[in-house]
Write a protein that holds these residues in place. Sequence first.
Motif, mmCIF file in Angstrom:
data_model
loop_
_atom_site.group_PDB
_atom_site.id
_atom_site.type_symbol
_atom_site.label_atom_id
_atom_site.label_comp_id
_atom_site.label_asym_id
_atom_site.label_seq_id
_atom_site.Cartn_x
_atom_site.Cartn_y
_atom_site.Cartn_z
ATOM 1 N N GLY A 5 73.222 47.145 15.809
ATOM 2 C CA GLY A 5 72.039 46.278 15.383
ATOM 3 C C GLY A 5 72.466 44.698 15.547
ATOM 4 O O GLY A 5 71.081 43.731 15.831
ATOM 5 N N GLY A 6 73.428 44.691 15.959
ATOM 6 C CA GLY A 6 73.275 44.103 16.716
ATOM 7 C C GLY A 6 73.552 43.372 18.080
ATOM 8 O O GLY A 6 72.111 44.078 18.928
ATOM 9 N N VAL A 11 72.223 44.845 23.644
ATOM 10 C CA VAL A 11 72.455 44.963 25.063
ATOM 11 C C VAL A 11 72.710 46.484 25.720
ATOM 12 O O VAL A 11 72.401 46.493 26.876
ATOM 13 N N GLN A 12 72.886 46.957 24.825
ATOM 14 C CA GLN A 12 73.316 48.409 25.264
ATOM 15 C C GLN A 12 72.599 49.388 25.739
ATOM 16 O O GLN A 12 72.314 49.946 26.508
ATOM 17 N N GLU A 13 71.417 49.062 24.602
ATOM 18 C CA GLU A 13 70.907 49.682 24.801
ATOM 19 C C GLU A 13 69.873 49.379 26.074
ATOM 20 O O GLU A 13 69.041 50.668 26.611
ATOM 21 N N VAL A 15 70.295 48.130 28.371
ATOM 22 C CA VAL A 15 71.293 48.668 29.946
ATOM 23 C C VAL A 15 71.030 49.729 30.033
ATOM 24 O O VAL A 15 70.374 50.513 30.861
ATOM 25 N N HIS A 16 70.799 50.642 29.354
ATOM 26 C CA HIS A 16 71.324 52.441 29.214
ATOM 27 C C HIS A 16 69.497 52.141 29.457
ATOM 28 O O HIS A 16 69.444 53.363 30.606
ATOM 29 N N THR A 17 68.606 51.881 28.952
ATOM 30 C CA THR A 17 67.379 52.391 29.542
ATOM 31 C C THR A 17 67.087 51.934 30.573
ATOM 32 O O THR A 17 66.578 52.671 31.615
ATOM 33 N N ALA A 18 67.169 50.561 30.948
ATOM 34 C CA ALA A 18 67.453 50.504 32.395
ATOM 35 C C ALA A 18 68.157 52.047 33.514
ATOM 36 O O ALA A 18 67.335 51.428 34.583
ATOM 37 N N VAL A 19 68.854 51.728 32.928
ATOM 38 C CA VAL A 19 69.591 52.704 34.028
ATOM 39 C C VAL A 19 68.989 53.949 33.905
ATOM 40 O O VAL A 19 69.022 54.524 34.777
ATOM 41 N N ARG A 20 68.735 54.969 33.182
ATOM 42 C CA ARG A 20 68.140 56.251 32.829
ATOM 43 C C ARG A 20 66.353 55.965 33.124
ATOM 44 O O ARG A 20 66.115 56.238 34.380
ATOM 45 N N GLU A 21 66.340 54.965 33.147
ATOM 46 C CA GLU A 21 64.428 54.563 34.206
ATOM 47 C C GLU A 21 64.437 54.022 35.988
ATOM 48 O O GLU A 21 63.794 55.148 35.727
ATOM 49 N N LEU A 22 65.325 53.910 35.978
ATOM 50 C CA LEU A 22 65.851 53.348 37.631
ATOM 51 C C LEU A 22 66.709 54.625 38.006
ATOM 52 O O LEU A 22 66.081 54.696 39.646
ATOM 53 N N GLN A 23 67.049 55.575 36.582
ATOM 54 C CA GLN A 23 67.108 56.695 38.100
ATOM 55 C C GLN A 23 66.415 57.507 38.287
ATOM 56 O O GLN A 23 65.995 58.274 38.490
ATOM 57 N N ALA A 24 65.149 57.884 37.362
ATOM 58 C CA ALA A 24 64.224 58.574 37.517
ATOM 59 C C ALA A 24 63.346 57.827 38.514
ATOM 60 O O ALA A 24 62.796 59.088 38.442
ATOM 61 N N GLU A 25 64.030 56.474 38.652
ATOM 62 C CA GLU A 25 62.115 56.245 39.505
ATOM 63 C C GLU A 25 62.738 56.090 40.908
ATOM 64 O O GLU A 25 61.890 56.056 41.857
ATOM 65 N N ALA A 40 67.089 45.417 32.505
ATOM 66 C CA ALA A 40 67.487 44.559 31.314
ATOM 67 C C ALA A 40 67.663 43.641 31.149
ATOM 68 O O ALA A 40 67.313 43.659 29.025
ATOM 69 N N GLY A 41 67.124 42.296 31.436
ATOM 70 C CA GLY A 41 67.399 41.084 30.940
ATOM 71 C C GLY A 41 68.680 40.891 30.999
ATOM 72 O O GLY A 41 68.614 40.310 29.900
#
Length: 185
Positions: A5-6, A11-13, A15-25, A40-41
Amino acid sequence: MVRPGGRSARVQEAVHTAVRELQAELGRPELTIPMVAARAGVTPSTIYRRWGDLQELLSDVAVEHLRPEAPPEDHGDLLADLRGWAEQFQEEMASPTGRAYIRDALLGDPDGDNAGQCSAYAAEQIAIVLARAAERGEEAPDVETVLDRVVAPIMYRILFRPAGLTGAYAHRLVREAVQGFGAPR
């Protein structure tokens, strides 16, 4: 260590989301750290400081993806439980996405921590199946035996000889692993 929750977890979430989205795109070969950071901002230096390089980041994302989402299904007996788990494990790991995550987990981890974590996930799932069997009074092999006789051959075949990976192959490995432990043949 990530605080649940910190800021670090957020940040980890992101960045991980950005990686998954960009890999898919775009596909994996097109990924860059500045691209991931922008999505990831965060700043690229945040990613470099935490992960070091793109391969380390991809490895971290892979390990998180390979984490089981639920305990293995309970089919009522050891052989059925292990067959179900092994077949699902094999299908997930042998899929193109699974194979890519396996490679990323191994390649981006010079100390072997990510590979060890992936192994721990499998061991935890197997331990659940074996604990259920023990609660039912069934004799069963230990976790290491199942890792050696079921998981290791499946992983070898996925990485080096993927032809012939079928549910029947996983079932045969499980049957051979539990023979002599009171499970039906």
